[in-house]
Write a protein that holds these residues in place. Structure first.
Motif, PDB file in Angstrom:
ATOM      1  N   GLU A 285      -8.375   7.814  45.415  1.00 54.25           N
ATOM      2  CA  GLU A 285      -8.400   6.479  44.819  1.00 54.25           C
ATOM      3  C   GLU A 285      -7.839   6.488  43.396  1.00 54.25           C
ATOM      4  O   GLU A 285      -7.851   7.504  42.694  1.00 54.25           O
ATOM      5  N   GLY A 286      -7.336   5.310  42.982  1.00 53.43           N
ATOM      6  CA  GLY A 286      -6.858   5.127  41.626  1.00 53.43           C
ATOM      7  C   GLY A 286      -5.470   5.678  41.342  1.00 53.43           C
ATOM      8  O   GLY A 286      -5.059   5.757  40.185  1.00 53.43           O
ATOM      9  N   PRO A 314      -8.721   3.185  49.005  1.00 54.86           N
ATOM     10  CA  PRO A 314      -8.724   1.957  48.187  1.00 54.86           C
ATOM     11  C   PRO A 314      -8.205   2.191  46.766  1.00 54.86           C
ATOM     12  O   PRO A 314      -8.020   3.312  46.310  1.00 54.86           O
ATOM     13  N   HIS A 315      -7.979   1.057  46.078  1.00 58.57           N
ATOM     14  CA  HIS A 315      -7.721   1.023  44.634  1.00 58.57           C
ATOM     15  C   HIS A 315      -6.468   1.804  44.230  1.00 58.57           C
ATOM     16  O   HIS A 315      -6.474   2.512  43.231  1.00 58.57           O
ATOM     17  N   CYS A 316      -5.392   1.659  44.991  1.00 59.98           N
ATOM     18  CA  CYS A 316      -4.134   2.324  44.637  1.00 59.98           C
ATOM     19  C   CYS A 316      -3.014   1.295  44.482  1.00 59.98           C
ATOM     20  O   CYS A 316      -3.085   0.183  45.024  1.00 59.98           O
ATOM     21  N   GLU A 317      -1.987   1.686  43.751  1.00 61.23           N
ATOM     22  CA  GLU A 317      -0.877   0.773  43.432  1.00 61.23           C
ATOM     23  C   GLU A 317       0.452   1.426  43.781  1.00 61.23           C
ATOM     24  O   GLU A 317       0.668   2.603  43.478  1.00 61.23           O
ATOM     25  N   LYS A 346      -8.430  -3.434  47.847  1.00 58.36           N
ATOM     26  CA  LYS A 346      -7.914  -3.493  46.477  1.00 58.36           C
ATOM     27  C   LYS A 346      -6.559  -2.794  46.337  1.00 58.36           C
ATOM     28  O   LYS A 346      -6.194  -2.344  45.249  1.00 58.36           O
ATOM     29  N   THR A 347      -5.801  -2.728  47.411  1.00 60.10           N
ATOM     30  CA  THR A 347      -4.450  -2.170  47.347  1.00 60.10           C
ATOM     31  C   THR A 347      -3.498  -3.179  46.716  1.00 60.10           C
ATOM     32  O   THR A 347      -3.559  -4.374  46.997  1.00 60.10           O
TER      33      THR A 347
END
Length: 445
Positions: A285-286, A314-317, A346-347
């Protein structure tokens, strides 16, 4: 009832070439067994063709007519002065250097003595001892997988193994140079393993270049496996510059740990028939991903960029931007798939592909895809293709700028948005110089 699948002459020739080369390829008995397994997998798969969705625009089976002998050894003489000439604009980039000539390591041309924080070795040497690290890398090409990667495992001769120490910020880029030299047409196969330790940061440059006067017909199959550790940052740039006759098959396999940052860029110019595959998997994540590239094609050159970005957590860009300039009968292909797994909430993923058409005979095929299995995401994609804006061209000419120069300025501005993604200033300037050299040879430039 079993139905025999007819093999093309090229597919038969590849299997025969392996039989000839197998005994001369580096590696222990365990490695040789893995090579045999890989060529067996290829025999079952065959060359990719247009009926395979991922290869519908780039039919390798139809385009590979001649199979060149494997470059199992090389003694082509090459001096530092000749290497600098072949590097062109890249010669001005201050970097540590490891050099491979026709797929084989050259210690005399390399310079890694003061590369603090980097542990650098070669695949060719590691294969002889069948290290666990190398065998683990070979396992990334299982039966039933990608035929091009299977061929890479079967035929690879050498490549770089790079370890970036935990917590180290490497002082300058590592330039991995792959030179084609000599008068013998052959098939070069290399494998690279890159591991960036936790909290480390580094810049890596892959350069595929040609020595002036070298044979123009050549086949290259390169696979680079990249692992970016927790909280690490890696800038990874590939530069492939040729003379319009080569077959260039390239794959990146990238794995990102938690809070990692990976910026990848690919620049292609003068590749006769090219397929650049990029596969990225978010493992933690992150993490953040920024993939971009610029490709230039004219005459009957063909450049395919196919990527898969897999948001498994989750939570990646992720961001992707690819720009192509096509002249003559040049053809550009972009296939970009973003996958968001069910638990990858939260992608944030965005993708854009654009092509500038300088000729009515040029062709651009684009297939952006989103596969989203989560509901709390922000994702989007787009693609455009257009000619030079005649109104803007008229404006430039009305201000006293000659048409040839105005065209070049507009094209440079178009690809400049992609080149700006490269953060290293010297490297960015080198890529801009390659682009301007191409424009100077283009009938529109």
């Amino acid at each position: 009832m079993n139905v025999a699948v007819m093999k093309t002459k090229a597919e038969q020739a590849i299997s025969e070439s392996f039989e000839v080369a197998a005994a001369k390829l580096p590696g222990s008995a365990a490695v040789q067994a893995r090579r045999a397994q890989a060529i067996g997998a290829f025999s079952g798969l065959g060359l990719p063709h247009r009926r395979i969705e991922e290869w519908k625009y780039t039919d390798l089976r139809a385009n590979l007519k001649e199979v060149l002998p494997a470059a199992v050894e090389d003694k082509t003489p090459l001096t530092i002065a000749e290497l600098i000439v072949a590097l062109g604009p890249l010669a001005h980039v201050d970097a540590h250097r490891i050099v491979f000539v026709n797929g084989h390591y050259r210690a005399g041309l390399s310079d890694t003595a003061d590369a603090a924080g980097l542990t650098i070795s070669t695949i060719g040497k590691a294969l002889q001892s069948a290290s666990e690290e190398v065998l683990a890398g070979l396992a990334s090409t299982p039966e039933g997988g990608d035929a091009v990667e299977a061929l890479n495992t079967a035929f690879m001769t050498d490549g770089a193994i790079v370890e970036v120490a935990k917590g180290v910020a490497v002082d300058k880029p590592l330039l991995m140079i792959f030179v084609r030299a000599g008068s013998e047409a052959n098939a070069v196969t290399v494998r690279n393993l890159i591991n960036t330790g936790e909290g480390a940061s580094a810049t890596l440059i892959e350069a595929d270049i040609v020595l002036p006067g070298a044979v123009r017909d050549a086949h290259l199959n390169t696979l680079t496996e990249v692992s970016v550790g927790k909280g690490a940052t890696l800038d990874h740039v590939k530069v492939a510059v040729d003379e319009g006759k080569s077959l260039h098959l390239s794959n990146w396999e990238v794995r990102l740990a938690a809070d990692a940052s990976y910026r990848g860029f690919q620049f292609s110019s003068g590749l006769g028939f090219a397929r650049n595959g990029i596969n990225v998997l978010f493992n933690g994540e992150g993490s953040k991903l920024d993939l971009s590239g610029a490709y230039l094609a004219r005459h009957s050159e063909h450049v395919d960029t196919t990527l898969v970005v897999d948001h498994a957590v989750p939570h990646c860009e992720s961001r992707e931007l690819f720009k192509g300039v096509l002249d003559g009968h040049g053809r550009g292909v972009f296939q970009g798939k973003i996958i968001v797994r069910p638990d990858a909430q939260k992608t944030d993923g965005k993708q854009m592909s654009q092509a500038l058409m300088l000729s009515e005979d040029a062709e651009f095929d684009s297939k952006p895809e989103l596969e989203i299995y989560a509901d709390d995401v922000v994702c989007g994609h787009g693609t455009t293709s257009a000619e030079l804006d005649p109104d803007l061209l008229f404006y430039c000419r009305s201000r006293g700028i000659p048409e040839k120069e105005a065209r070049a300025l507009m094209i440079e501005s178009f690809i400049g948005e992609a080149l700006d993604k490269v953060e290293h200033e010297g490297l960015r300037e080198a890529l801009a110089s390659y682009a301007m050299q191409w424009l100077g040879r283009s009938r529109h430039g």
